[in-house]
Design a protein around this motif. Structure first.
Motif, short mmCIF file in Angstrom:
data_model
loop_
_atom_site.label_atom_id
_atom_site.label_comp_id
_atom_site.label_asym_id
_atom_site.label_seq_id
_atom_site.Cartn_x
_atom_site.Cartn_y
_atom_site.Cartn_z
N ALA A 43 -39.13 28.97 -16.65
CA ALA A 43 -38.86 29.33 -15.26
C ALA A 43 -37.80 28.41 -14.66
O ALA A 43 -36.92 28.86 -13.92
CB ALA A 43 -40.15 29.26 -14.45
N ARG A 46 -34.48 29.47 -16.04
CA ARG A 46 -34.07 30.76 -15.48
C ARG A 46 -33.58 30.63 -14.05
O ARG A 46 -32.76 31.44 -13.58
CB ARG A 46 -35.26 31.73 -15.54
CG ARG A 46 -34.95 33.13 -15.08
CD ARG A 46 -36.10 34.07 -15.39
NE ARG A 46 -37.37 33.57 -14.88
CZ ARG A 46 -38.55 34.11 -15.14
NH1 ARG A 46 -38.64 35.17 -15.93
NH2 ARG A 46 -39.65 33.61 -14.64
N SER A 47 -34.05 29.60 -13.35
CA SER A 47 -33.67 29.44 -11.94
C SER A 47 -32.25 28.92 -11.75
O SER A 47 -31.72 28.97 -10.65
CB SER A 47 -34.66 28.50 -11.25
OG SER A 47 -34.46 27.15 -11.67
N VAL A 286 -43.52 31.76 -12.17
CA VAL A 286 -43.75 31.39 -13.56
C VAL A 286 -44.53 32.53 -14.21
O VAL A 286 -45.47 33.06 -13.62
CB VAL A 286 -44.55 30.08 -13.66
CG1 VAL A 286 -44.96 29.80 -15.10
CG2 VAL A 286 -43.72 28.91 -13.11
N GLU A 287 -44.14 32.92 -15.39
CA GLU A 287 -44.79 34.01 -16.11
C GLU A 287 -46.29 33.72 -16.23
O GLU A 287 -46.70 32.64 -16.64
CB GLU A 287 -44.18 34.16 -17.50
CG GLU A 287 -44.67 35.37 -18.26
CD GLU A 287 -44.20 36.69 -17.66
OE1 GLU A 287 -44.93 37.69 -17.81
OE2 GLU A 287 -43.11 36.71 -17.06
N TRP A 295 -40.59 37.14 -11.05
CA TRP A 295 -39.19 36.73 -10.92
C TRP A 295 -38.32 37.84 -10.32
O TRP A 295 -37.45 37.58 -9.49
CB TRP A 295 -38.64 36.29 -12.26
CG TRP A 295 -37.20 35.88 -12.20
CD1 TRP A 295 -36.12 36.57 -12.64
CD2 TRP A 295 -36.68 34.67 -11.61
NE1 TRP A 295 -34.96 35.89 -12.39
CE2 TRP A 295 -35.28 34.72 -11.75
CE3 TRP A 295 -37.26 33.58 -10.99
CZ2 TRP A 295 -34.45 33.69 -11.29
CZ3 TRP A 295 -36.43 32.55 -10.53
CH2 TRP A 295 -35.05 32.62 -10.68
#
Length: 402
Positions: A43, A46-47, A286-287, A295
């Motif tokens: 996460a 990815r951010s 977060v997954e 997301w």
């Protein structure tokens, strides 16, 4: 040139001078989940490019009555370069006078966190509104311990009217105004609220009038409130798991509304309140964090984009027996329907999982069970039941009720 013409010219030039547009607030986010948790590193990666700054929960301190019990989530190094760190001090310390002896263990933690080289350290302290002068005393000492690392207080909208508030925040490089909070009902059956957009607008307006730079913390999360047999709140569940040793008599649910949040972001991006530097989102998606926006929703909201709901009943034919799933094909979480009504004639049917079946004159009613988290995330589906028709059909006729 006559004097009056000089005055008119000055007025004309003043009217023509346009105020420079204020920049849109930056996008920041809290990483409240443990950095060691599965999915957090992904996460954070990815951010990049979407979130300007991450603020990581680094330590929590709880006053035991004699000393502080400290839980450190960050020790050896920063989880990502350029991030901020957050020190959480719970309500257990709310009656402290913050004498030098009481401040010393907190200052020690702040000094250790500052040595890691964060962008800033936020102090998130559950201070009573009537004791802001003590909070100011604490912050002054902690800033000394932090050295050149800025110390930023987290504050509440209700504090803005206090005479001591401006003194509290003016010594620091801005402050965080937390406009999200869990508003618990007094009894079961009353609504639960996490985010009120009208209150957020009002708080931003008041903050702007102070002339001190600020950031606004907004919500991405949801929660489940448990009530006992007496109708009073017995537990609040905002993380992934619920306590296994308790059994509520009833439950209520709340989730920060992404549509209302996107509208507010769009409004503040087009016309930022004076002094508003950033919006900080609690918490980074977060997954697997099921009581938080995914997301794809977060991406839309931070751009001020709304997404149309797209909820459907999907039927899969297995030789005349249809499996039924409720599917969210949109990009925002949507409330699960309380009732999925199938009007196609059937031989037999039953509910599954989150839904139970009730046969009525107008069709098969698949009714959502109590105790089910009532939002379905984008791209997810949940089984509702099955049915078998009298004869082969090309489709199942249905409709939802909220």
């Amino acid at each position: 040139m006559p004097h009056r013409w000089l005055i008119l010219l000055a007025l004309f030039l003043t009217a023509c001078r346009k105020e420079a547009p204020r920049p849109a607030p930056a996008i920041e986010a809290y990483v409240w989940q443990s950095p060691a948790r599965s999915g957090v590193a992904t996460a954070i990666e990815r951010s990049r490019g979407a979130v300007a700054t991450l603020h990581v929960r680094a330590a929590e301190m709880r006053w035991t009555g004699k000393t502080f019990d400290t839980n450190r989530a960050i020790t050896g190094s920063l989880p990502t370069p350029g991030c901020g760190l957050v020190l959480r001090i719970g309500a257990s310390a709310s009656q402290l006078e913050w004498t030098p002896d009481q401040i010393a263990p907190v200052a020690k933690v702040v000094k250790e966190l500052a040595a890691l080289g964060p962008k800033e350290i936020q102090c998130d302290y559950d201070c009573p509104q009537s004791r802001l002068d003590r909070y100011s005393r604490l912050l002054d000492s902690l800033q000394t311990s932090a050295g050149n690392v800025p110390l930023v207080p987290t504050t509440l909208p209700s504090w803005l009217d206090e005479p001591t508030f401006r003194k509290l925040v003016a010594k620091h490089p801005g402050y965080v105004l937390q406009v999200h909070s869990l508003q618990l009902p007094k009894q079961a059956g009353q609504p639960v609220m996490i985010f009120d957009p009208s209150a957020a607008r009002s708080a931003a307006k008041k903050a702007s009038a102070l002339g001190v730079p600020f950031r606004i913390a907004m919500a991405t999360y949801g929660c489940e409130v448990w009530f006992g047999s007496d109708g009073k709140v017995m537990e609040v569940v905002s993380e992934d798991t619920a306590p296994l040793t308790k059994a509520p008599a009833s439950r209520a649910y709340a989730l920060a509304d992404p549509t209302e949040s996107a509208r507010l972001v769009r409004e503040w991006s087009a016309s930022p309140p004076s002094g508003l530097q950033a919006v900080i989102w609690y918490r980074l998606p977060v997954e697997g964090d099921r009581r938080n926006w995914p997301w794809v929703t977060f991406q839309h909201v931070i751009r001020g984009e709304e997404a149309a709901p797209d909820l459907t009943l999907e039927s899969t034919d297995h030789d005349g027996t249809f499996d039924l799933h409720i599917v969210n094909r949109g990009d925002f979480p949507v409330p699960l329907p309380a009732d999925a009504i199938v009007t196609t004639p059937v031989i037999s049917a039953d509910g599954v999982g989150a839904y139970r079946l009730e046969k009525r004159a107008d069709g098969m009613h698949y009714l959502r069970r109590d105790g089910i988290w009532p939002w379905l995330d984008p791209g997810k589906k949940i089984p509702a039941g099955w049915l078998r028709t009298h004869e082969p059909v090309s489709r199942i006729d249905w409709h939802f009720t909220p």
